[in-house]
Design a protein around this motif. Sequence first.
Motif, short mmCIF file in Angstrom:
data_model
loop_
_atom_site.label_atom_id
_atom_site.label_comp_id
_atom_site.label_asym_id
_atom_site.label_seq_id
_atom_site.Cartn_x
_atom_site.Cartn_y
_atom_site.Cartn_z
N UNK A 243 20.28 49.24 41.89
CA UNK A 243 20.21 48.65 40.54
C UNK A 243 21.57 48.18 40.04
N UNK A 244 22.64 48.87 40.45
CA UNK A 244 23.95 48.59 39.84
C UNK A 244 25.05 48.20 40.84
N UNK A 245 25.22 49.03 41.88
CA UNK A 245 26.37 48.78 42.77
C UNK A 245 26.20 47.47 43.54
N UNK A 246 24.99 47.25 44.06
CA UNK A 246 24.79 46.04 44.87
C UNK A 246 25.06 44.77 44.06
N UNK B 64 47.37 49.18 49.44
CA UNK B 64 46.21 48.70 48.68
C UNK B 64 46.29 49.17 47.24
N UNK B 65 45.99 48.28 46.32
CA UNK B 65 46.07 48.64 44.90
C UNK B 65 44.92 47.98 44.13
N UNK B 66 44.30 48.74 43.26
CA UNK B 66 43.18 48.24 42.44
C UNK B 66 43.42 48.67 41.00
N UNK B 67 42.75 47.99 40.06
CA UNK B 67 42.87 48.44 38.67
C UNK B 67 42.17 49.79 38.50
N UNK B 68 40.92 49.87 38.99
CA UNK B 68 40.16 51.11 38.87
C UNK B 68 39.71 51.58 40.24
N UNK B 69 39.87 52.87 40.48
CA UNK B 69 39.28 53.48 41.67
C UNK B 69 38.17 54.41 41.21
N UNK B 70 36.98 54.16 41.75
CA UNK B 70 35.82 55.02 41.43
C UNK B 70 35.55 55.88 42.66
N UNK B 71 35.55 57.20 42.47
CA UNK B 71 35.31 58.11 43.59
C UNK B 71 33.84 58.53 43.55
N UNK B 72 33.03 57.98 44.46
CA UNK B 72 31.61 58.34 44.53
C UNK B 72 30.74 57.21 44.02
N UNK B 73 29.66 56.92 44.76
CA UNK B 73 28.78 55.78 44.41
C UNK B 73 27.40 56.24 43.95
N UNK B 74 27.30 57.42 43.35
CA UNK B 74 26.01 57.94 42.88
C UNK B 74 25.63 57.38 41.53
N UNK B 75 24.87 58.18 40.78
CA UNK B 75 24.38 57.73 39.48
C UNK B 75 25.53 57.27 38.59
N UNK B 76 26.56 58.09 38.48
CA UNK B 76 27.69 57.76 37.62
C UNK B 76 28.50 56.60 38.18
N UNK B 77 28.89 56.69 39.45
CA UNK B 77 29.80 55.71 40.05
C UNK B 77 29.20 54.32 40.13
N UNK B 78 27.93 54.21 40.49
CA UNK B 78 27.31 52.88 40.63
C UNK B 78 27.21 52.18 39.29
N UNK B 79 26.79 52.93 38.26
CA UNK B 79 26.67 52.30 36.93
C UNK B 79 28.05 51.85 36.45
N UNK C 284 30.65 50.97 38.23
CA UNK C 284 31.12 49.80 38.98
C UNK C 284 30.53 48.52 38.39
N UNK C 285 29.25 48.60 38.06
CA UNK C 285 28.59 47.40 37.53
C UNK C 285 29.11 47.06 36.13
N UNK D 20 31.98 42.93 32.66
CA UNK D 20 32.60 42.41 31.45
C UNK D 20 34.13 42.40 31.52
N UNK D 21 34.69 42.47 32.73
CA UNK D 21 36.14 42.29 32.85
C UNK D 21 36.44 41.77 34.26
N UNK D 22 37.62 41.25 34.44
CA UNK D 22 37.98 40.76 35.78
C UNK D 22 38.84 41.79 36.50
N UNK D 23 38.90 43.00 35.95
CA UNK D 23 39.70 44.06 36.59
C UNK D 23 39.15 44.35 37.98
N UNK D 24 40.04 44.64 38.92
CA UNK D 24 39.58 44.93 40.28
C UNK D 24 39.11 46.38 40.36
N UNK D 25 38.00 46.57 41.07
CA UNK D 25 37.36 47.88 41.15
C UNK D 25 37.12 48.22 42.62
#
Length: 536
Positions: free
Chosen positions: A197-200, A1-16, A18-19, A24-29
């Motif tokens: 607010x952001x991840x969903x 599996x390969x993605x452009x960005x890997x975000x570790x954690x879906x809290x305040x920082x991670x959810x914002x 991801x959104x 504003x890009x088509x990069x995979x997250x």
Amino acid sequence: MEYDYIIVGSGAGGSVLAERLSASSSASVLVIEAGGHDRHPMHRVPKGFFFTMHSARYAKRFTAGPFGPDNATDAWWRGRVVGGSTTINGLVWNRGWADDFDRLVEDGSPGWGWDTFLDAYRQLESFQLGGSELHGAAGPVSVEITSPTEPVSEAFMDSAAAIGARRVLDINGSDHVRTGYTQFSTRRGTRVTAAGAFLRPALSRPHVSLLTRAEVGRILFDGTRAVGVLVRHHGGEVREIRARREVLVCGGSLDSPLLLERSGIGRAEVLSAAGVKLVAESPNVGEKLNEHRGLRFMYKLRPGGASGFNTLVNSPLKRMTQGARYLVRRDGIIAQGSATCLVYFKADESSDRPDTIGFFNPISMKGSTMHNHKLAVDDEPGLMLAAYPLRPTSRGHIHITGPDPEDAPVIQPDFLGTEEDRRVIGKVGPRVRELFGSGPIADLVTEERIPGPDVRTEADFEQVGHYAGASGYHPLGTCAMGPGADDVVDERLRVRGVEGLRVVDASVFPHQPSGNTSAPTQALAWRAASLILADA
Ligand SMILES: Cc1cc2nc3c(=O)[nH]c(=O)nc-3n(C[C@H](O)[C@H](O)[C@H](O)COP(=O)(O)OP(=O)(O)OC[C@H]3O[C@@H](n4cnc5c(N)ncnc54)[C@H](O)[C@@H]3O)c2cc1C
């Protein structure tokens, strides 16, 4: 599996992140979250945090200490669920003020001043009182003010004039000594989390994915370039996931430094003792840990006067009635976060701005705090105030003791470790008593149950701060940004000593903003996304 960005954690920082990255890009997250889904109905109810914040199902318990003269320990909980701590927190939306952020720039991190945070807040917020030069009206985070008004809280706020506090409608609207009803991240009385607010919304895009119950054990490097992560799934399966562009660590102030250390970034002696191979020496990973420490007060209310919330919820039947009211009207005690109203004041009159915050609730508990598992509301009416110095200067640390996530870390908060912090907390107690001894609240209260009449002097209050103090749920500083070669991240939040790796969460703040940390972390991530995309 390969993605452009890997975000570790879906809290305040991670959810914002991801959104913003996916809007504003088509990069995979790919967002990887150690906890499970946030689908329980209690995650929608503001006061649901009574049941979730100390639940092993939705939160992770860390033990801090021993600290202070009596070798006290503290349980520190962090969200372990989609949305991170924003799914289990007190929902207080406190933003901090200009000096808090301009200090970041003065200390050598350009671009992080008040203008940046204010701009982010205005885009993040949908404020109940509408848009202005301080607030946004159309953002994804709905911000509401406590309602309806409540008589004991009114008396408290009127009495706060005795310690110089001016009554305000917008508690985030100035840096004055002030008091007002609390602002919460709620929408029509339901919890607004960073995930909601952001991840969903981000997950509705085809290039964004979420893995739950998947813990990142360590970051993978090719030389000093981060190229992916090693993930362990709930069932025990371990696999590698690759990142084409960057790994973005958003694990929060306790988990992020531990993840960096397990991955080989940190103090050489810590890594060597834990059996981890060094990738890049970074002496401040896990250092500079900074957390609020304050005092708790509980008073009994005089029979026959205003009775606050106790008499509304001190039996199962009454709780059911409140529950039914909440379901129909979405207001009342259940619709509020962790404090009905706030007071920002100067414990030390010579301070040039408020140095302390008080969180007020017109309810008392059988124990010393509302954060008990049994929701043990006192039978008799009462009230509570938690007050802590806003900008503590003591610094502790958190470090790994072994190479695996299961190896319990050492956490030393070093509460009240500086002369300055001991001095201020000593002054908080007498100031709070001044308030409760004045104006209409003085007529409503009878006995001070906690800390009680035996605690008299500034030295007594300092002592109470050590062994029975209230911690703020706001650790930060453990991956602090700064201009020095030994600061963990630079002003673009890039981890020094390696490539392709950033930290975007509360851990990068070098000092406390004046208030709480959820709103500032979301604003930080808002800007961080632009930096990441600009560097792509
Ligand atoms: C009980 C409580 C009450 C609070 N009350 C308030 C309040 O009223 N107002 C306020 O402003 N602030 C409050 N806070 C603080 C606020 O919620 C946090 O400051 C904020 O959520 C921090 O955001 P973060 O992104 O740094 O970390 P978090 O929001 O904690 O998110 C970190 C996420 O990363 C995940 N994670 C960690 N390590 C890994 C790993 N190795 N692999 C995969 N996933 C991982 C975690 O499970 C978690 O979901 C409270 C916090 C708590 C715990």
